[in-house]
Design a protein around this motif. Structure first.
Motif, PDB file in Angstrom:
ATOM      1  N   VAL A   1      19.004  78.699  38.599  1.00 43.86           N
ATOM      2  CA  VAL A   1      17.920  79.560  39.047  1.00 43.86           C
ATOM      3  C   VAL A   1      18.499  80.970  39.114  1.00 43.86           C
ATOM      4  CG1 VAL A   1      16.201  79.974  40.836  1.00 43.86           C
ATOM      5  CG2 VAL A   1      17.003  77.648  40.405  1.00 43.86           C
TER       6      VAL A   1
ATOM      7  N   GLN B   1      17.560  75.296  32.239  1.00 45.06           N
ATOM      8  CA  GLN B   1      18.227  73.993  32.323  1.00 45.06           C
ATOM      9  C   GLN B   1      19.726  74.262  32.360  1.00 45.06           C
ATOM     10  OE1 GLN B   1      15.058  71.791  32.673  1.00 45.06           O
ATOM     11  NE2 GLN B   1      16.975  70.766  32.496  1.00 45.06           N
TER      12      GLN B   1
ATOM     13  N   ILE C   1      14.411  80.591  35.218  1.00 48.07           N
ATOM     14  CA  ILE C   1      14.830  79.243  35.597  1.00 48.07           C
ATOM     15  C   ILE C   1      15.275  78.571  34.300  1.00 48.07           C
ATOM     16  CG2 ILE C   1      14.148  77.061  36.653  1.00 48.07           C
ATOM     17  CD1 ILE C   1      11.708  78.676  37.821  1.00 48.07           C
TER      18      ILE C   1
ATOM     19  N   ILE D   1      11.864  84.073  43.716  1.00 45.32           N
ATOM     20  CA  ILE D   1      11.664  82.652  43.398  1.00 45.32           C
ATOM     21  C   ILE D   1      11.974  81.802  44.629  1.00 45.32           C
ATOM     22  CG2 ILE D   1      12.622  80.747  42.052  1.00 45.32           C
ATOM     23  CD1 ILE D   1      13.047  82.655  39.758  1.00 45.32           C
TER      24      ILE D   1
ATOM     25  N   CYS E   1      19.519  72.511  37.105  1.00 49.47           N
ATOM     26  CA  CYS E   1      18.971  73.793  36.675  1.00 49.47           C
ATOM     27  C   CYS E   1      19.780  74.949  37.240  1.00 49.47           C
ATOM     28  CB  CYS E   1      17.507  73.917  37.061  1.00 49.47           C
ATOM     29  SG  CYS E   1      17.205  73.986  38.821  1.00 49.47           S
TER      30      CYS E   1
ATOM     31  N   ASN F   1      10.753  71.570  41.948  1.00 51.23           N
ATOM     32  CA  ASN F   1       9.526  72.333  41.794  1.00 51.23           C
ATOM     33  C   ASN F   1       9.851  73.732  42.293  1.00 51.23           C
ATOM     34  OD1 ASN F   1       7.084  73.664  42.066  1.00 51.23           O
ATOM     35  ND2 ASN F   1       6.002  71.886  42.853  1.00 51.23           N
ATOM     36  N   ILE F   2       9.925  74.668  41.356  1.00 54.01           N
ATOM     37  CA  ILE F   2      10.312  76.037  41.689  1.00 54.01           C
ATOM     38  C   ILE F   2       9.138  76.945  41.353  1.00 54.01           C
ATOM     39  CG2 ILE F   2      11.973  77.869  41.256  1.00 54.01           C
ATOM     40  CD1 ILE F   2      13.923  75.606  40.364  1.00 54.01           C
ATOM     41  N   ASP F   3       8.484  77.449  42.381  1.00 53.07           N
ATOM     42  CA  ASP F   3       7.294  78.297  42.233  1.00 53.07           C
ATOM     43  C   ASP F   3       6.253  77.675  41.303  1.00 53.07           C
ATOM     44  OD1 ASP F   3       7.934  80.243  44.029  1.00 53.07           O
ATOM     45  OD2 ASP F   3       8.727  81.646  42.543  1.00 53.07           O
ATOM     46  N   GLY F   4       6.012  76.376  41.434  1.00 49.63           N
ATOM     47  CA  GLY F   4       5.007  75.694  40.623  1.00 49.63           C
ATOM     48  C   GLY F   4       5.511  75.220  39.273  1.00 49.63           C
ATOM     49  N   ASN F   5       6.734  75.556  38.908  1.00 46.28           N
ATOM     50  CA  ASN F   5       7.326  75.096  37.646  1.00 46.28           C
ATOM     51  C   ASN F   5       8.138  73.834  37.911  1.00 46.28           C
ATOM     52  OD1 ASN F   5       6.558  77.449  36.031  1.00 46.28           O
ATOM     53  ND2 ASN F   5       8.005  78.535  37.346  1.00 46.28           N
ATOM     54  N   LYS F   6       7.806  72.766  37.208  1.00 41.48           N
ATOM     55  CA  LYS F   6       8.567  71.524  37.359  1.00 41.48           C
ATOM     56  C   LYS F   6       9.765  71.584  36.422  1.00 41.48           C
ATOM     57  CE  LYS F   6       4.664  68.900  38.829  1.00 41.48           C
ATOM     58  NZ  LYS F   6       4.699  68.270  40.040  1.00 41.48           N
ATOM     59  N   VAL F   7      10.947  71.474  36.988  1.00 41.19           N
ATOM     60  CA  VAL F   7      12.188  71.526  36.227  1.00 41.19           C
ATOM     61  C   VAL F   7      12.837  70.151  36.314  1.00 41.19           C
ATOM     62  CG1 VAL F   7      14.411  72.680  35.991  1.00 41.19           C
ATOM     63  CG2 VAL F   7      12.439  73.951  36.841  1.00 41.19           C
TER      64      VAL F   7
END
Length: 186
Positions: free
Chosen positions: A86, A93, A91, A63, A84, A74-80
């Motif tokens: 990781v 919350q 990933i 990741i 968070c 923005n973690i590998d295209g995932n908006k958190v």
């Protein structure tokens, strides 16, 4: 005050004869230290080649945190949104509001993981903040090294550790708007 720049042309000796140079050279300098010196094969054993490694994300490299903002990551295209945890490959919350909310209970997730992580990178927001020593002692007693940093540096550290294939996790609190960075790819 105006300054005058003068260029002096000097003749220098080399194996090929005299070379013209626009740079003054100390009296006892080597021709190898001069910009005007031309390399010959004997100078560098058959001209050793220079290689360039292009750093790209390799498949299976783990990741990566691409961007962060005051809203989240923005973690590998995932908006958190918000803080968070990781935990490659997950990933999650993380239920903390600020560094003051980091307690033994809030980090319990990290020492219950299997396989165990070697290092936890804690991002405390815009600034490096002091974490309760009992929290750090708990993690160290479980064999987990802890790196406490401001969130921008924690993101970079986590990415580096992940690229080195280390068993790392990150606990990140988004920084406020003043230190947020958005990276756009064109």
């Amino acid at each position: 005050m105006a300054s005058v720049v003068c260029a002096r042309f000097l003749f220098q000796r080399s194996k090929q004869g005299l070379l013209l140079s626009s740079r003054a050279v100390p009296a006892f300098s080597s021709p190898f230290l001069s910009r005007a010196h031309r390399l010959v094969p004997s100078d560098d054993e058959m001209y050793q080649r220079t290689t360039v490694s292009v750093m790209q994300k390799e498949p299976g490299s783990g990741i990566m945190i691409h961007t962060y903002s005051s809203q989240g990551f923005n973690i590998d295209g995932n908006k958190v949104i918000g803080p968070c945890a990781v935990l490659p490959p997950a990933i999650l919350q993380w239920n903390v509001g600020s560094y003051k909310d980091i307690t033994e209970e809030s980090v319990s997730l990290f020492h219950m993981l299997e396989p165990r992580i070697e290092i936890l990178v804690l991002g405390t927001g815009a600034r490096l903040e002091r974490i309760n020593p009992s929290v750090l002692a708990l993690l160290r007693s479980k064999g987990i090294a802890v790196e406490v940093q401001d969130t921008p540096n924690a993101c970079a550290t986590f990415n580096f550790l992940t690229s080195e294939k280390r068993a790392a996790a990150a606990a990140l609190i988004p920084p406020p708007i003043s230190t947020a960075l958005e990276v756009t790819q064109e």
